[in-house]
Scaffold this motif. Sequence first.
Motif, PDB file in Angstrom:
ATOM      1  N   ASP A  89      -4.400   9.816   4.572  1.00 30.87           N
ATOM      2  CA  ASP A  89      -5.425   9.471   3.577  1.00 30.87           C
ATOM      3  C   ASP A  89      -6.819   9.791   4.100  1.00 30.87           C
ATOM      4  O   ASP A  89      -7.735  10.093   3.328  1.00 30.87           O
ATOM      5  N   THR A 103      -8.774   4.760  -2.028  1.00 31.21           N
ATOM      6  CA  THR A 103      -7.447   4.525  -1.457  1.00 31.21           C
ATOM      7  C   THR A 103      -7.531   4.424   0.059  1.00 31.21           C
ATOM      8  O   THR A 103      -6.900   3.550   0.675  1.00 31.21           O
ATOM      9  N   TYR A 104      -8.336   5.290   0.663  1.00 33.85           N
ATOM     10  CA  TYR A 104      -8.523   5.242   2.110  1.00 33.85           C
ATOM     11  C   TYR A 104      -9.182   3.933   2.534  1.00 33.85           C
ATOM     12  O   TYR A 104      -8.803   3.319   3.551  1.00 33.85           O
ATOM     13  N   ARG A 163       0.310   7.148   7.267  1.00 35.59           N
ATOM     14  CA  ARG A 163      -0.246   7.288   5.926  1.00 35.59           C
ATOM     15  C   ARG A 163      -1.760   7.113   5.945  1.00 35.59           C
ATOM     16  O   ARG A 163      -2.491   7.789   5.212  1.00 35.59           O
ATOM     17  N   HIS A 170       0.981   3.776  -3.237  1.00 34.36           N
ATOM     18  CA  HIS A 170       0.033   4.801  -2.793  1.00 34.36           C
ATOM     19  C   HIS A 170      -0.194   5.889  -3.834  1.00 34.36           C
ATOM     20  O   HIS A 170      -1.341   6.237  -4.151  1.00 34.36           O
ATOM     21  N   ARG A 171       0.873   6.431  -4.374  1.00 37.77           N
ATOM     22  CA  ARG A 171       0.726   7.527  -5.341  1.00 37.77           C
ATOM     23  C   ARG A 171      -0.044   7.064  -6.574  1.00 37.77           C
ATOM     24  O   ARG A 171      -0.904   7.787  -7.095  1.00 37.77           O
ATOM     25  N   LEU A 209       0.820  -1.215   0.000  1.00 34.98           N
ATOM     26  CA  LEU A 209       0.000   0.000   0.000  1.00 34.98           C
ATOM     27  C   LEU A 209       0.853   1.263   0.000  1.00 34.98           C
ATOM     28  O   LEU A 209       0.522   2.247  -0.669  1.00 34.98           O
ATOM     29  N   LEU A 210       1.954   1.250   0.743  1.00 33.05           N
ATOM     30  CA  LEU A 210       2.807   2.436   0.807  1.00 33.05           C
ATOM     31  C   LEU A 210       3.518   2.685  -0.521  1.00 33.05           C
ATOM     32  O   LEU A 210       3.599   3.832  -0.989  1.00 33.05           O
ATOM     33  N   LEU A 253      -3.758   6.609  -5.633  1.00 37.90           N
ATOM     34  CA  LEU A 253      -4.419   7.889  -5.429  1.00 37.90           C
ATOM     35  C   LEU A 253      -4.768   8.545  -6.759  1.00 37.90           C
ATOM     36  O   LEU A 253      -5.840   9.137  -6.917  1.00 37.90           O
ATOM     37  N   TRP A 300      -7.120   0.611   3.293  1.00 37.58           N
ATOM     38  CA  TRP A 300      -6.443   0.377   4.572  1.00 37.58           C
ATOM     39  C   TRP A 300      -7.235  -0.559   5.470  1.00 37.58           C
ATOM     40  O   TRP A 300      -6.712  -1.069   6.466  1.00 37.58           O
TER      41      TRP A 300
END
Length: 405
Positions: A213, A35-36, A209, A23-24, A19-20, A27, A39
Amino acid sequence: MISWFMEQTLLLSLVCVTLLISHRFLLSKIGAHYTYSLWLVVPLLPLADVVQTLLPQYFNWLSPNQTLGVIQQYYVQATDTASMSSSWFKLLYLPYLYAAVVLVLVVNLVSDSIHLQQLTRRAKPFVIESGKLNVFIHPNIESPMLVGLIAPQILVPNSFTLLDSHQQDAIIQHELYHYQRGDLWANILAYSLTIMFWFNPLMWCAYRRFRQDQELSCDAQVTANMETDSKIAYSKALLAYSQHAPLSMLHTHYGDKTILKERILQMKKQHGKNTLVLMGVTLLLSVSALTLNQQAQAGDNQSQTQAKADGIYPTTRIEPVYPIGAAKEGMNGYVQLSFDINPAGKVSNVMVIKSSPAGVFDDSAVTALEQWQYQTSANGMKGAQVQLDFVIHQPDASVERIQVR
């Protein structure tokens, strides 16, 4: 318990890194809302493992076509480092160290709660149309925030009065969305999971993160139907409250300069939000968590998975102590045991069937197995069997092996 923590740490690390790193990309392609929601898979992973352990009969569909194992087989491993410093491990006693750090983190949470209670008691009502929550103003805060798990309210700084009505309304709507979505409770859940795995730095990175988010998702909600001029005004409000406030578990943090640029740029790339799609993503993540845990358990030991398919497996497994003498000499071996399981899952009548080298690992294996707890059943089981393989290096050719089919 230690083996469970290690298994879950590996799985959580894999998910958090994925996920990290992505992430970009996520998003830009699916937007802040989805994206949120991704998690959610992090708390679902350990939860899925607990559910599978307590209710294995409902998850046999995750591992079809399993054949019944004749004997359960587990590995007891020791490294050269562990064998040379076993006395140090006894002195440190990791469970006490783990509990001490957890206690410090919990005390930090309680301290934060007391501080917020003191803030709310000194705050004064602020007259503004907010809908469901009361708004209070306080001179000693730097950014608007939502506080209070039981009785939520919105706190704003004195500078809030200098904003125009549209900016004030947008900020209030931002905090109200936090409230409607239950973000304060989500933060407690995320922080609790981080406390459990405090020794994993990836969990702390993922927690930060996740919180960022959360803010991006609220921005997307508030600015979804705004005109360009309104978005510019909202961006100016973000800039005004861009102080780097400490990340709190019990309130939201509207002002955060670390992601200020990201929040402003994200408003130019609005993505839609569909409730049904979010529910579908949640369901997909739940199934993925169950499957991932099932695959991890199968990959760890095939015979263990076969035992689970039969409904005969340990819910609590105490690792045998690797004998110091055997570890120093680099000895591998195995112990094959038979035992009974009563309806409550307790182990009794443990007997050594066969071992190699004879007598070296027997006592350690018996002592550990007597402490195992199996799944409860109507009749229990007589004559269950298990093989414990004690391994430092790859097994020597001279050590007799039992092939499990």
